[in-house]
Design an enzyme around this catalytic site. Structure first.
Site, PDB file in Angstrom:
ATOM      1  CE  LYS A  12      34.889  21.711  34.346  1.00 43.99           C
ATOM      2  NZ  LYS A  12      34.039  22.163  33.326  1.00 43.99           N
ATOM      3  CG  ASP A 131      32.969  23.261  37.539  1.00 41.17           C
ATOM      4  OD1 ASP A 131      31.795  22.852  37.502  1.00 41.17           O
ATOM      5  OD2 ASP A 131      33.566  23.741  36.559  1.00 41.17           O
TER       6      ASP A 131
HETATM    7  P1  ATP Z   1      35.385  26.753  35.006  1.00 45.94           P
HETATM    8  O1  ATP Z   1      35.152  25.808  33.864  1.00 45.94           O
HETATM    9  O2  ATP Z   1      35.588  26.093  36.346  1.00 45.94           O
HETATM   10  O3  ATP Z   1      34.457  27.914  35.043  1.00 45.94           O
HETATM   11  P2  ATP Z   1      37.721  27.484  33.561  1.00 45.94           P
HETATM   12  O4  ATP Z   1      38.324  26.138  33.341  1.00 45.94           O
HETATM   13  O5  ATP Z   1      37.056  28.096  32.380  1.00 45.94           O
HETATM   14  O6  ATP Z   1      36.770  27.445  34.771  1.00 45.94           O
HETATM   15  P3  ATP Z   1      39.971  28.372  35.114  1.00 45.94           P
HETATM   16  O7  ATP Z   1      41.232  27.930  34.467  1.00 45.94           O
HETATM   17  O8  ATP Z   1      39.537  27.631  36.311  1.00 45.94           O
HETATM   18  O9  ATP Z   1      38.815  28.478  34.041  1.00 45.94           O
HETATM   19  O10 ATP Z   1      40.180  29.930  35.433  1.00 45.94           O
HETATM   20  C1  ATP Z   1      39.189  30.902  35.416  1.00 45.94           C
HETATM   21  C2  ATP Z   1      39.785  32.189  36.005  1.00 45.94           C
HETATM   22  O11 ATP Z   1      40.078  31.960  37.377  1.00 45.94           O
HETATM   23  C3  ATP Z   1      41.107  32.598  35.358  1.00 45.94           C
HETATM   24  O12 ATP Z   1      40.883  33.631  34.470  1.00 45.94           O
HETATM   25  C4  ATP Z   1      42.005  33.021  36.497  1.00 45.94           C
HETATM   26  O13 ATP Z   1      42.251  34.391  36.536  1.00 45.94           O
HETATM   27  C5  ATP Z   1      41.266  32.656  37.773  1.00 45.94           C
HETATM   28  N1  ATP Z   1      42.056  31.738  38.633  1.00 45.94           N
HETATM   29  C6  ATP Z   1      42.202  31.864  39.963  1.00 45.94           C
HETATM   30  N2  ATP Z   1      42.949  30.867  40.459  1.00 45.94           N
HETATM   31  C7  ATP Z   1      43.303  30.069  39.430  1.00 45.94           C
HETATM   32  C8  ATP Z   1      44.086  28.874  39.321  1.00 45.94           C
HETATM   33  N3  ATP Z   1      44.656  28.289  40.394  1.00 45.94           N
HETATM   34  N4  ATP Z   1      44.225  28.334  38.091  1.00 45.94           N
HETATM   35  C9  ATP Z   1      43.631  28.900  37.005  1.00 45.94           C
HETATM   36  N5  ATP Z   1      42.903  30.034  37.065  1.00 45.94           N
HETATM   37  C10 ATP Z   1      42.724  30.633  38.252  1.00 45.94           C
END
Ligand code: ATP
Length: 297
Positions: A12, A131
């Site tokens: 996203k 999200d």
């Molecule tokens: P958001 O913007 O939705 O808060 P983000 O993009 O910053 O999230 P993500 O990549 O979704 O971050 O990951 C956040 C944390 O979630 C990671 O540190 C990881 O340990 C955990 N996590 C659990 N499942 C997943 C997955 N399928 N893919 C990525 N991270 C995951």
């Protein structure tokens, strides 16, 4: 549906993210314009030898897809045991909602494997993260509440993005804490006025003045090197450069019909400094975009 099957999980982008006051539940009110990008993880779903199992190289600890499957099982969903192998292409902990996208992808697939009440599915999605609901049905939408109250939109004017992942993660919670420390939240009245402005413009127009991420100063405050990536995107011809969600990924926006070609040219220019740079387009309201062929290392 027969297994094995494959489900894409689209990253996203928050084309705008306005931060409002903290609610009684401790979460911030938000006004955001979500869109889904062709940059996507891939979920390969096969029958599991015993129960559900999630395999996801590059992500340590509990996986949001396992949480989604557990919530579905708790709600009585009785598909056969599954093995879900996730190929990560969306940068992790980078503000592009990769974990939410993966969880949303399994929820999107769930009714095709066994019956599940749509209201229960919506409840599970909201319970997994703010999200997740927007990503169950990929495409542009305005998010309000804490981002989970959605108004789906028709496709936005054509644009593409240059994605500049950073070699370090940022915790979403830490960025929100920094935003509070810096006093970045707007008043409810400001948020309402911006909501009116946004709904009057989209999906037909995407005014420059609304392409703003209120979390950007907080992300830059925690990781000042992000400023270099913002400047690199501008120098590579991006019409706008902004931090994606809570960061640290930087997005360069290339508007108009030739956006994807311009973003792809920028990738070539910046590859030496940003080895994981990639270009992506919007998925649109009908999913089926081409997957980015370069998995993350
Ligand atoms: P958001 O913007 O939705 O808060 P983000 O993009 O910053 O999230 P993500 O990549 O979704 O971050 O990951 C956040 C944390 O979630 C990671 O540190 C990881 O340990 C955990 N996590 C659990 N499942 C997943 C997955 N399928 N893919 C990525 N991270 C995951």
């Amino acid at each position: 549906m027969t297994l094995p099957t494959f489900e894409p999980a689209y990253a996203k982008v928050n084309l705008c993210l306005f931060l409002g006051p903290t609610r009684a539940d401790g979460r911030h009110e938000l006004l955001t314009l979500f869109d889904s990008l062709t940059l996507a993880d891939g979920l390969e779903v096969t029958p599991g030898p015993s129960g559900d199992r999630v395999v996801c190289a590059g992500v340590r600890g509990p996986n949001l897809v396992a949480d989604a499957l557990a919530a579905l099982r708790a709600a009585g969903w009785d598909a056969p045991g599954l093995r879900v192998a996730i190929e990560k292409r969306i940068p992790v902990a980078a503000g592009m909602g990769g974990g939410s996208a993966d969880a949303a992808a399994i929820l999107r697939l769930a009714p095709r494997l066994a019956a599940v009440d749509p209201d229960v599915l919506a409840e599970i999605a909201a319970g997994l993260g703010a999200d997740v609901p927007a990503q169950v049905d990929p495409g542009p939408s305005i998010g309000t509440g804490a981002g989970e109250v959605l108004q789906p939109l028709a496709a936005l004017p054509p644009y593409a993005v240059l994605v500049l992942p950073q070699p370090f993660p940022l915790s979403t919670a830490a960025v929100y804490r920094e935003a509070d420390r810096l006093g970045l939240a707007r008043t409810s009245d400001e948020l309402s006025a911006l909501h009116a402005e946004l709904t009057a413009a989209v999906p037909d127009r995407l005014p420059d003045g609304l392409i703003v991420n209120d979390l950007q100063p907080a992300a830059v405050s925690l990781a000042p090197v992000i400023e270099n990536a913002l400047q690199a995107a501008r120098d590579a011809g991006a019409d706008r450069a902004l931090v994606c969600g809570s960061g640290p990924t930087v997005i360069g926006l290339y508007t108009g019909g030739g956006g994807l070609e311009r973003a792809a040219a920028a990738v070539q220019t910046l590859r030496a400094s940003y080895p994981r740079a990639t270009a992506a387009g919007a998925v649109g309201r009908c999913p089926g975009g081409v997957l980015d062929p370069t998995p993350n290392e």
